[in-house]
Design an enzyme around this catalytic site. Structure first.
Site, PDB file in Angstrom:
ATOM      1  N   TRP A 248      38.314  39.603  39.893  1.00 29.36           N
ATOM      2  CA  TRP A 248      39.000  40.848  40.243  1.00 29.36           C
ATOM      3  C   TRP A 248      38.270  41.549  41.391  1.00 29.36           C
ATOM      4  CZ3 TRP A 248      37.710  45.965  40.628  1.00 29.36           C
ATOM      5  CH2 TRP A 248      38.765  46.887  40.719  1.00 29.36           C
ATOM      6  N   HIS A 249      36.949  41.498  41.356  1.00 25.24           N
ATOM      7  CA  HIS A 249      36.182  42.205  42.375  1.00 25.24           C
ATOM      8  C   HIS A 249      36.252  41.536  43.736  1.00 25.24           C
ATOM      9  CE1 HIS A 249      34.402  44.454  39.002  1.00 25.24           C
ATOM     10  NE2 HIS A 249      34.043  45.328  39.911  1.00 25.24           N
ATOM     11  N   GLY A 250      36.484  40.253  43.788  1.00 31.28           N
ATOM     12  CA  GLY A 250      36.564  39.620  45.093  1.00 31.28           C
ATOM     13  C   GLY A 250      36.831  38.131  45.009  1.00 31.28           C
TER      14      GLY A 250
ATOM     15  N   PHE B 241      38.764  45.775  47.160  1.00 32.05           N
ATOM     16  CA  PHE B 241      39.140  45.145  45.902  1.00 32.05           C
ATOM     17  C   PHE B 241      40.562  45.510  45.498  1.00 32.05           C
ATOM     18  CE2 PHE B 241      34.417  45.946  45.168  1.00 32.05           C
ATOM     19  CZ  PHE B 241      34.083  44.802  45.842  1.00 32.05           C
TER      20      PHE B 241
END
Length: 489
Positions: A321-323, A489
């Site tokens: 999700w963050h990257g 993000f």
């Protein structure tokens, strides 16, 4: 239109004026138009993506709520498929294509998977999760399907929390959109402090720390262990100040309009364990994963082995999700591994502590727990900040090779000045001390509420924060404004 800009402050002031002058029926329409204008300042075309996500989840919510054709699960699945499909296309396709190409080449085949030249829409992960959470809430019958498209569209696009959260729940916000919010001076003065404190953390601490961090992490091969150590600790406070600043400004802006957004951070660097850290850090995302992924997977109800697997799955998804990069995946898995190992060795730890003359409730033991948790968090932050896995390995090797005596003679850039490493370390330590004291005063001693008790204290607080922002903030000629980290993000 960044929060740390004159344009946003003017935009906020204009919206406050118009919102309170309009009749009740027109207010949500005005906020919806303002929210879409705010988002379109980055890329007008991508507002259509947000509108698509809004329309899909709104329609699926009605279909689920009315059990059309008796296929409630079908409509939830359709909402998940369409929204996650769009998210995958824009955020993860090139990442997946690159991994597939590497695997094909490793197998000796000369096949290249085509890449796409697309720009990641700002905030897509945030509003997609918020929209999906609504559909699931309707399916679970936690909330009724929203009938007003205007109210629902505003729930998805509300400009204070649109780009970087907090990821709000439908049960917390939708009913607020139907309430009448008369002008109250109390809301204005209560909202000013989070906005000023957020701006201080962003332009004074986060943006100044970013100069030092970027100087080290963008040139990893030429850095020593001491430089990486200082830069890693600096990054821990950079990303905290950067992200919590956005949440503070969002909460303050919403409060001025009469809305209450959830608290997204609760002194995370005072955490006594990694599990405690994730209860305090990015609370809206952590609770989202807990309610919509961890519990549906079985949570901790199916034995220790299944619990550990569920934890690793959640943190793997959190990393993604963050990257869309292996560094983020590794960061997520490392945080999951911390918790799994903690669960497995907990019986041994409890037995050891029972035999040692240690007061678990005492301040020394708590300080020890906080220190260990912070060190483990910083070890993981290396993966989060490094530009690649090889760069992260370089940082770890350099830190592990620090000589016993001294930092070395490296010099770092900090706010346009070249500082020796010991001086840079002292600056980071002072910023950390200031932040820790303020966090404690704000969250434990209700500092802002205490300052509000008298007019003199209130305006003294406003003046001190504003003066600090003007004197020590990063801006001016030649300054490249630092976008908020979580915008990507």
């Amino acid at each position: 239109m960044n929060f740390n800009s004159i344009q946003y402050l003017l935009f906020l002031g204009l919206n406050l004026l118009v919102y309170y002058l309009l009749p009740r029926r027109a207010r949500n329409v005005q906020l919806l138009l303002a929210s879409y204008f705010f988002y379109m300042c980055w890329n007008p075309a991508y507002a259509l993506l947000m509108l698509f996500s809004t329309a899909v989840t709104y329609g699926c919510g009605l279909l689920v709520g009315n059990a059309v054709w008796g296929k409630r699960r079908l409509w939830v699945a359709l909402s998940l498929l369409l929204n996650l499909g769009v998210l995958f296309f824009f955020k993860y396709y090139n990442f997946a294509a690159g991994l597939l190409s590497d695997a094909v080449h490793a197998a000796g085949l000369g096949l290249d998977v085509p890449l796409l030249d697309v720009l990641l829409p700002v905030g897509i992960s945030f509003y997609t999760f918020q929209a999906l959470g609504y559909t699931i809430d309707v399916y679970r019958e936690d909330v009724e399907a929203e009938k007003s498209f205007i109210d629902y569209a505003l729930f998805i696009s509300f400009f204070p929390q649109l780009v970087a959260g907090p990821i709000e729940r439908s049960g917390h916000i939708l009913h607020q959109l139907k309430e009448y919010h008369p002008f109250r001076y109390e809301n204005i003065k209560t909202g000013i402090y989070p906005v000023l404190w957020g701006l201080f953390k962003k332009v004074v601490i986060a943006d100044n720390m970013a100069v030092l961090v970027n100087n080290v992490y963008n040139n990893p091969q030429s850095q020593g262990g001491g430089a990486f150590l200082v830069a890693t600790v600096a990054f821990a406070f950079q990303i905290y100040c950067d992200f919590s600043a956005y949440s503070d400004i969002a909460r303050g802006s919403a409060k001025m309009l009469g809305f209450r957004l959830m608290e997204n951070f609760d002194c995370p660097y005072f955490a006594t364990s990694i599990q405690d850290f994730w209860r305090r850090w990015h609370i809206s995302l952590s609770s989202w994963f807990k309610d919509y992924l961890y519990f549906p997977l079985g949570g901790s109800r199916k034995g220790k082995a299944r619990t550990c697997l569920n934890v690793m799955i959640v943190f793997f998804v959190s990393g993604l999700w963050h990257g869309a990069a292996l560094t983020f995946v590794a960061w997520g898995l490392l945080n999951g591994l911390y918790q799994v190992v903690s669960k497995l060795i907990d019986p041994l730890r409890q037995k050891l502590l029972s035999r040692l003359p240690i007061r678990r409730e005492g301040a020394p033991y708590r300080c020890f727990q906080v220190a260990v948790t912070f060190v483990l968090t910083c070890i993981a932050w290396v993966l989060f900040r490094a530009n690649s896995l090889p760069d992260a390995l370089t940082a770890y090797q350099a830190i592990c090779s620090i000589p016993v005596w001294g930092f070395g003679t490296a010099r770092l850039e900090f706010s346009g000045h070249t500082l020796g490493l010991p001086v840079a370390a002292l600056v980071v330590a002072l910023c950390a001390l200031l932040l820790g004291v303020m966090d404690w005063l704000i969250h434990s001693k209700n500092l802002f509420q205490r300052l509000d008790r008298t007019v003199a204290l209130r305006y003294a607080g406003y003046f001190l924060l504003a003066a600090a922002i003007l004197l020590f903030g990063s801006y001016g000629e030649g300054y490249d404004p630092q976008a908020f980290v979580y915008f990507q993000f």
